[in-house]
Motif scaffolding. Structure first.
Motif, PDB file in Angstrom:
ATOM      1  N   LEU A   1       0.813  -1.214   0.000  1.00 57.93           N
ATOM      2  CA  LEU A   1       0.000   0.000   0.000  1.00 57.93           C
ATOM      3  C   LEU A   1       0.849   1.266   0.000  1.00 57.93           C
ATOM      4  O   LEU A   1       0.414   2.315  -0.470  1.00 57.93           O
ATOM      5  N   ASP A   2       2.072   1.166   0.552  1.00 59.14           N
ATOM      6  CA  ASP A   2       2.926   2.352   0.626  1.00 59.14           C
ATOM      7  C   ASP A   2       3.872   2.486  -0.562  1.00 59.14           C
ATOM      8  O   ASP A   2       4.772   3.325  -0.554  1.00 59.14           O
ATOM      9  N   ASP A   3       3.690   1.666  -1.602  1.00 57.95           N
ATOM     10  CA  ASP A   3       4.491   1.791  -2.823  1.00 57.95           C
ATOM     11  C   ASP A   3       3.918   2.915  -3.683  1.00 57.95           C
ATOM     12  O   ASP A   3       3.095   2.683  -4.571  1.00 57.95           O
ATOM     13  N   THR A   4       4.350   4.121  -3.427  1.00 59.17           N
ATOM     14  CA  THR A   4       3.749   5.264  -4.118  1.00 59.17           C
ATOM     15  C   THR A   4       3.988   5.227  -5.628  1.00 59.17           C
ATOM     16  O   THR A   4       3.146   5.689  -6.401  1.00 59.17           O
ATOM     17  N   ASP A   5       5.123   4.655  -6.048  1.00 59.06           N
ATOM     18  CA  ASP A   5       5.399   4.558  -7.483  1.00 59.06           C
ATOM     19  C   ASP A   5       4.459   3.578  -8.175  1.00 59.06           C
ATOM     20  O   ASP A   5       4.300   3.631  -9.400  1.00 59.06           O
ATOM     21  N   LEU A   6       3.861   2.679  -7.394  1.00 60.09           N
ATOM     22  CA  LEU A   6       3.032   1.614  -7.967  1.00 60.09           C
ATOM     23  C   LEU A   6       1.602   1.681  -7.443  1.00 60.09           C
ATOM     24  O   LEU A   6       0.896   0.673  -7.405  1.00 60.09           O
ATOM     25  N   ASP A   7       1.186   2.852  -7.078  1.00 63.72           N
ATOM     26  CA  ASP A   7      -0.152   3.032  -6.534  1.00 63.72           C
ATOM     27  C   ASP A   7      -1.214   2.595  -7.544  1.00 63.72           C
ATOM     28  O   ASP A   7      -1.202   3.016  -8.703  1.00 63.72           O
ATOM     29  N   GLY A   8      -2.108   1.731  -7.110  1.00 68.08           N
ATOM     30  CA  GLY A   8      -3.196   1.268  -7.968  1.00 68.08           C
ATOM     31  C   GLY A   8      -2.891   0.005  -8.734  1.00 68.08           C
ATOM     32  O   GLY A   8      -3.774  -0.525  -9.430  1.00 68.08           O
ATOM     33  N   PHE A   9      -1.673  -0.500  -8.631  1.00 68.27           N
ATOM     34  CA  PHE A   9      -1.297  -1.725  -9.347  1.00 68.27           C
ATOM     35  C   PHE A   9      -1.254  -2.910  -8.396  1.00 68.27           C
ATOM     36  O   PHE A   9      -0.822  -2.789  -7.242  1.00 68.27           O
ATOM     37  N   GLY A  10      -1.679  -4.059  -8.894  1.00 69.24           N
ATOM     38  CA  GLY A  10      -1.712  -5.268  -8.072  1.00 69.24           C
ATOM     39  C   GLY A  10      -0.536  -6.188  -8.264  1.00 69.24           C
ATOM     40  O   GLY A  10      -0.234  -7.017  -7.392  1.00 69.24           O
ATOM     41  N   THR A  11       0.162  -6.069  -9.405  1.00 69.87           N
ATOM     42  CA  THR A  11       1.278  -6.963  -9.718  1.00 69.87           C
ATOM     43  C   THR A  11       2.322  -6.205 -10.527  1.00 69.87           C
ATOM     44  O   THR A  11       1.965  -5.435 -11.430  1.00 69.87           O
TER      45      THR A  11
END
Length: 219
Positions: free
Chosen positions: A25-35
């Protein structure tokens, strides 16, 4: 969409999935991605294929990166995902940390990334972020765990990794002089020494190309 379908789609473009993980959840670069899937060359035939591609043949700069941008972006578009590249920036995406999170890449005794199948020849042409949560296969252990001799430690002709950090100047000097280890024509002696690397099928011509690019970028 399952993992095997994604792998087949990548393989059709001469790419391979070298690992993946599910963003937090705290991966701001990957916000909204599941994989997130990490993509590298599909060996051993990658270089033979690449030499037929327009980016290699047109004589323009950075042909490998231009090919990667075109192909990985096309794959992402077809799959409804988003592409990331290790050479795009600043800001640059944390590909080293992403690779470790796949648990298929590990820090080797010389602090280079080592992959369970590619060994020290592991390299990434891009990453594919997908909205959905894709079930990923279990990750094998690090090949270093079953490598008692650890030849990578002593393979460098100038001990560029002896201090625990990478001595870039010493490395460039031995490549430029094309010393006894033939790093310029055969590729990095340390990467070649890794037993996992030796079974990967990376062509020496491909390794030599990257070593020459490394020299050309000497500041």
């Amino acid at each position: 969409m399952n993992y095997e379908t994604l792998k087949s789609a990548a393989n059709a473009l001469h790419l391979d999935i070298l690992g993946g993980f599910h963003p937090a959840l705290d991966d701001t670069d990957l916000d909204g991605f599941g994989t997130l899937l990490m993509l590298g060359p599909l060996e051993p035939a990658f270089w033979t294929h690449f030499k037929t591609q327009k980016e290699y043949l047109d004589g323009g700069p950075n042909p490998v990166d231009r090919w990667s941008s075109r192909v990985v972006t096309a794959l992402a578009t077809a799959l409804g995902g988003h592409p990331f590249f290790p050479y795009s920036g600043p800001p640059y995406m944390p590909f080293y940390q992403w690779a470790l999170r796949t648990e298929r890449c590990h820090s080797s005794p010389v602090n280079l990334l080592v992959h369970d199948r590619a060994g020290l020849f592991v390299s990434f042409r891009g990453a594919l972020a997908l909205r959905q949560h894709v079930e990923l296969p279990d990750s094998p252990p690090s090949p270093c765990e079953t490598c008692p001799d650890r030849p990578c430690i002593s393979a460098c002709p100038v001990d560029a990794f002896a201090s625990g950090s990478y001595d870039v100047a010493a490395c460039r000097k031995v490549i430029r002089d094309d010393g006894p280890a033939c790093c310029l024509t055969r590729g990095c002696a340390v990467r070649r020494a890794c037993p996992a690397s030796q079974g990967y099928g990376r062509l020496e011509e491909q390794s030599s190309y990257h070593m020459r690019v490394f020299l050309e970028n000497d500041p």
